[in-house]
Scaffold this active site. Structure first.
Site, short mmCIF file in Angstrom:
data_model
loop_
_atom_site.label_atom_id
_atom_site.label_comp_id
_atom_site.label_asym_id
_atom_site.label_seq_id
_atom_site.Cartn_x
_atom_site.Cartn_y
_atom_site.Cartn_z
CG ASP A 38 14.34 31.71 -19.20
OD1 ASP A 38 14.23 30.90 -20.15
OD2 ASP A 38 14.23 31.37 -18.00
CG ASP A 43 15.89 29.38 -22.66
OD1 ASP A 43 14.77 29.88 -22.82
OD2 ASP A 43 16.28 28.89 -21.59
CG ASN A 67 16.58 29.36 -17.14
OD1 ASN A 67 15.88 28.75 -16.35
ND2 ASN A 67 16.54 29.15 -18.44
CB THR A 154 11.81 28.77 -24.32
OG1 THR A 154 12.66 29.90 -24.55
CG2 THR A 154 11.35 28.19 -25.63
CG PHE A 196 12.39 27.81 -13.45
CD1 PHE A 196 12.80 28.27 -12.21
CD2 PHE A 196 12.57 28.64 -14.55
CE1 PHE A 196 13.39 29.51 -12.06
CE2 PHE A 196 13.16 29.89 -14.41
CZ PHE A 196 13.57 30.33 -13.17
CG ASN A 197 9.90 28.29 -18.22
OD1 ASN A 197 10.94 28.72 -17.75
ND2 ASN A 197 9.85 27.67 -19.39
CG HIS A 270 13.10 21.23 -19.92
ND1 HIS A 270 12.16 20.33 -19.50
CD2 HIS A 270 14.06 21.23 -18.96
CE1 HIS A 270 12.53 19.81 -18.34
NE2 HIS A 270 13.68 20.34 -18.00
CG ASP A 271 13.48 26.15 -22.96
OD1 ASP A 271 12.44 25.78 -22.39
OD2 ASP A 271 14.27 26.99 -22.47
CA LIG Z 1 14.01 28.64 -20.74
#
Ligand SMILES: [Ca+2]
Length: 337
Positions: A38, A43, A67, A154, A196-197, A270-271
């Site tokens: 996303d 990402d 996102n 992701t 969040f995800n 993160h991703d």
């Molecule tokens: Ca993401």
């Protein structure tokens, strides 16, 4: 913010990317991946790292609302495909425009209104695939029954939950799922409990965590260990490719938004950690677990609860060698030269 991005270099990148796929000696050693994403600043860095990796073969990018809205994540994936110098033979698909059951939620505070930190990229060169992300995941995984691929997630897990529901046989074409999502000891980043995800589609996340396939999970418990400090961004830039420069700018934009939302700490990686967990699993440590997702409304909505058990299907990472992760990120982004 200037990109210093030169069309000629993008062209050169594309030639080398395609040459890679045409029978280079190491082709058979390559890990085939589909990235469900996303984009999203982090990402976008993950996509660049994957395209730069000499031993990863990116089969498709499937996008999902997260996102930012779904139409924007699909456009952003096409933009980043261009930055990587890759053409439409790697499909970019649009997917589920909303979560399974809950109301849609986005994260512009951390990604800017465009999802790419409002960095001014040129519009995408190549069209969106006419195939829906869910169908692309199904088709690509079915075609991989003989030689299963790695599914990287992701973003919110809506597309993958739908694909596993519509076509459970695709499990045969997936060797493992490597995903960014969830939080336990670190607490959440969108509520006190939820990451969040998972929060953006807890019902889909529950379907994925409980699907029975081997999963490696990069939750906040580990990504908060890997932050984009200035010295690490210098390391990324030293890879000295146009794509490394773009990645550094995306991470800087991420840090700026993180500072305004959360105060003093640099943005977590993160991703991109999912890609590095595929190319360098030795840089991460964790414990096996069964993972439950709280889908009941209330304060803990979207919380992930790992129960540690050596027989669990999920490798729940808890530690990473942050400097080495950034060294590997720089190495992958250097792969475009
Ligand atoms: Ca993401």
């Amino acid at each position: 913010m200037g990109l210093n991005f030169q069309t000629g270099l993008a062209e050169k990148g594309r030639v080398s990317r395609l040459a890679k796929g045409k029978g280079a000696p190491h082709t058979q050693m390559m890990t085939r991946i589909v990235i469900d994403c996303d984009p999203g600043l982090d990402d976008a860095v993950a996509l660049l790292a994957a395209f730069g990796a000499r031993d990863l073969d990116v089969k498709a990018l499937t996008t999902v609302a997260g996102n930012v809205k779904g139409s924007q994540t699909a456009e952003n994936a096409r933009i980043i495909r261009d930055v990587a110098g890759v053409d439409a033979r790697v499909h970019v698909c649009a997917g589920a425009p909303r979560p399974l059951l809950r109301d849609p939620v986005t994260a512009e505070d951390f990604h800017g209104s465009t999802g790419l930190g409002d960095i001014p990229f040129p519009p995408p060169q190549y069209a969106l695939s006419p195939t829906h992300s869910v169908n692309m995941i199904i088709d690509t995984c079915r075609a991989a029954h003989e030689e299963p691929l790695t599914l990287i997630i992701t973003g919110p897990m809506t597309n993958v939950a739908l694909a596993l529901t519509m076509a459970p046989d695709i499990a045969e074409g997936i060797s493992e799922i490597v995903l960014m999502g969830g939080a336990d000891s670190e607490g959440g980043n969108i509520t006190s409990y939820a990451e969040f995800n998972v929060f953006a589609d807890p019902h889909a996340a529950a379907a994925v965590f409980e699907c029975g396939l081997p999963i490696r999970c990069l939750s906040l418990d580990v990504t908060h260990d890997v932050r984009a400090t200035p010295s690490r961004l210098t390391m990324v830039r030293a890879a000295n490719t146009p794509q490394a420069e773009v990645a550094a700018q995306l991470l800087e934009a991420s840090c700026k938004l993180e500072f305004s939302a959360n105060g003093a700490r640099h943005a977590p990686l993160h991703d991109p950690s999912t890609i590095i967990a595929v190319t360098r699993p030795d840089l991460f440590r964790g414990r096996r677990a069964h993972v439950k997702v709280v889908t009941e409304e209330g304060a803990q909505f979207g919380r992930t609860i790992p129960s540690f058990d050596e027989q669990g299907p999920v490798m729940w990472y808890e530690h990473a060698d942050g400097d080495a992760v950034f060294e590997e990120l720089a190495h992958l982004l250097g792969g475009f030269s």
